[in-house]
Design an enzyme around this catalytic site. Structure first.
Site, PDB file in Angstrom:
ATOM      1  N   GLU A   9       0.837  -1.203   0.000  1.00 28.49           N
ATOM      2  CA  GLU A   9       0.000   0.000   0.000  1.00 28.49           C
ATOM      3  C   GLU A   9       0.863   1.241   0.000  1.00 28.49           C
ATOM      4  OE1 GLU A   9      -1.928   1.346   3.611  1.00 28.49           O
ATOM      5  OE2 GLU A   9      -3.717   1.886   2.461  1.00 28.49           O
ATOM      6  N   LEU A  20       0.656  -1.503   7.635  1.00 25.60           N
ATOM      7  CA  LEU A  20       0.029  -1.094   8.893  1.00 25.60           C
ATOM      8  C   LEU A  20      -1.349  -0.514   8.614  1.00 25.60           C
ATOM      9  CD1 LEU A  20       1.183  -1.457  11.730  1.00 25.60           C
ATOM     10  CD2 LEU A  20       1.597   0.983  11.804  1.00 25.60           C
ATOM     11  N   ASP A  21      -2.326  -1.426   8.528  1.00 22.59           N
ATOM     12  CA  ASP A  21      -3.692  -0.992   8.240  1.00 22.59           C
ATOM     13  C   ASP A  21      -4.308  -0.336   9.473  1.00 22.59           C
ATOM     14  OD1 ASP A  21      -6.254  -1.131   6.612  1.00 22.59           O
ATOM     15  OD2 ASP A  21      -6.822  -2.128   8.467  1.00 22.59           O
TER      16      ASP A  21
HETATM   17  P1  P6P Z   1     -13.881   5.042   7.031  1.00 25.68           P
HETATM   18  C1  P6P Z   1      -8.391   2.677   7.715  1.00 25.68           C
HETATM   19  O1  P6P Z   1      -8.012   3.952   7.251  1.00 25.68           O
HETATM   20  C2  P6P Z   1      -9.118   1.971   6.586  1.00 25.68           C
HETATM   21  O2  P6P Z   1      -8.311   1.850   5.459  1.00 25.68           O
HETATM   22  C3  P6P Z   1      -9.593   0.611   7.069  1.00 25.68           C
HETATM   23  O3  P6P Z   1      -8.725   0.027   7.972  1.00 25.68           O
HETATM   24  C4  P6P Z   1     -10.932   0.926   7.694  1.00 25.68           C
HETATM   25  O4  P6P Z   1     -11.837  -0.172   7.665  1.00 25.68           O
HETATM   26  C5  P6P Z   1     -11.443   2.040   6.787  1.00 25.68           C
HETATM   27  O5  P6P Z   1     -10.284   2.695   6.248  1.00 25.68           O
HETATM   28  C6  P6P Z   1     -12.250   3.045   7.568  1.00 25.68           C
HETATM   29  O6  P6P Z   1     -12.831   3.898   6.581  1.00 25.68           O
HETATM   30  O7  P6P Z   1     -14.435   5.525   5.717  1.00 25.68           O
HETATM   31  O8  P6P Z   1     -14.930   4.364   7.893  1.00 25.68           O
HETATM   32  O9  P6P Z   1     -13.076   6.053   7.793  1.00 25.68           O
END
Ligand code: P6P
Length: 341
Positions: free
Chosen positions: A92, A116-117
């Site tokens: 990513e 790092l998700d």
């Molecule tokens: P929203 C975190 O930035 C992420 O990529 C995912 O881990 C998470 O499920 C999503 O985005 C959260 O998105 O639109 O709810 O802020």
């Protein structure tokens, strides 16, 4: 001494399930577990060693890069680039394919990962994690190419994630079930704690979605969410949304329920688009969800069937307990009771 099974031992046992296995995949996964331990130690101490805070860049998909993102990216890259198991990587954090340096041998696998998700939440000490999937290269030799990477989730040979939370847990599958390991810092080993994770077809009535976007969803998704909040569904369901995919999907795997990041028409009023990335978020998680008996869909097609057209392609994601996702799909076809909105 209780029958303690480390992830290393488990990987070898899984390898025995593939008589033609050479040990390459096992070695690759072993090297990954070392990277996970290093990242875990830093994530858990980030507040103390001033590694928190934004790096001041944004990555290719527009997310602000934190120092820990960059650190996790570098740890995985450096831990895997020399071991001769990979022909390239996709992350990513990198716009293009990550080549294996000339000085190192090229292997038969491709690693796709989100280092790092959920890192936008890390300053608040919310669980974050690493998501990965492994594909077998399609080209014969030399540097890996996009043809080696842009393969559907049906070609995944292994996938998993590590959630750096109140404890560090690794969940992985090589296609023989979905298994969870908890890191015991006192011995520095991931120990089997959740053998053969199975999602109940129904599970706990939990729906997990960011309702702040509801005005941008399609009508049938709105109808479905209103339905699960009504007594007609046998609920109302409990709403749980952490905003870190890895934490929300981990809970869904263990408790059951439905996680959704549906198509959003805010940026593309005609077709709508997803937010989560196919290659290194949706597909690996879909592989695990299916291994655990659940379903993972975009709302119109199974996530694992999609052949990516780009490293950072985004897709809508609905995944979880089979009965709940099947009910969502009935709403997508216009069926289902019309709850009062
Ligand atoms: P929203 C975190 O930035 C992420 O990529 C995912 O881990 C998470 O499920 C999503 O985005 C959260 O998105 O639109 O709810 O802020």
């Amino acid at each position: 001494m209780p029958n303690v099974i480390s992830v290393q031992r488990h990987l070898v046992e899984m390898q025995h399930g593939h008589p033609s296995a050479t040990g390459d995949l096992t070695g690759l996964l072993w090297d990954l577990t070392l990277a996970f331990k290093v990242i875990s130690r830093s994530v858990n101490r980030a507040g103390l060693i001033n590694i928190l805070g934004l790096e001041g860049e944004t990555n290719v998909t527009g997310d602000e890069v934190t120092k820990l993102d960059r650190f996790a990216q570098d740890v995985i890259c450096r831990s895997l680039e020399h071991d001769g198991h990979l022909c390239c990587m996709a992350s990513e954090e990198e716009a293009k394919l990550i080549r294996i340096p000339e000085r190192y041998p090229k292997g038969k696998y491709v690693l796709c990962y989100d280092p790092l998700d959920g890192s936008s939440n890390i300053d608040a000490n919310v669980s974050v994690g690493t998501i990965f999937s492994i594909l077998k290269r399609k080209t014969e030799s030399g540097d890996g190419t996009l043809d080696d990477v842009l393969q559907s989730g049906r070609e995944i040979v292994a996938a998993g994630y590590v959630v750096y939370g109140s404890s560090t847990m690794m969940v992985y599958s090589t296609g023989q079930g979905c298994h969870g390991f908890t890191l015991d810092p006192s011995v520095g080993e991931f120990l089997l704690s959740h053998p053969n994770i199975q999602m109940p077809r129904k599970g706990k009535k939990i729906y997990s979605v960011n309702e702040g976007h509801s005005r941008y969803w399609d009508e049938n998704t709105r109808r479905y969410v209103e339905y699960v909040k009504s007594p007609e569904s046998g609920g109302p369901y409990q709403g749980r949304y952490i905003g870190s995919m890895i934490a929300d999907v981990h809970r869904t795997l263990l408790y059951g329920g439905i996680f959704m990041h549906p198509r959003d028409f805010r940026r593309d009023p005609v077709h709508g688009q997803g937010k989560l990335r196919l290659l290194y978020e949706a597909a690996p998680m879909a592989f695990l969800v299916e291994q655990a008996g659940g379903i993972a869909t975009t709302g119109t097609e199974n996530i694992l069937d999609i052949v990516p057209n780009d490293l950072h392609q985004r897709v809508p994601v609905i995944m979880g307990s089979a009965d709940f996702v099947e009910e969502y799909l009935r709403f997508q076809k216009g069926d289902g009771p019309t709850a009062k909105i």
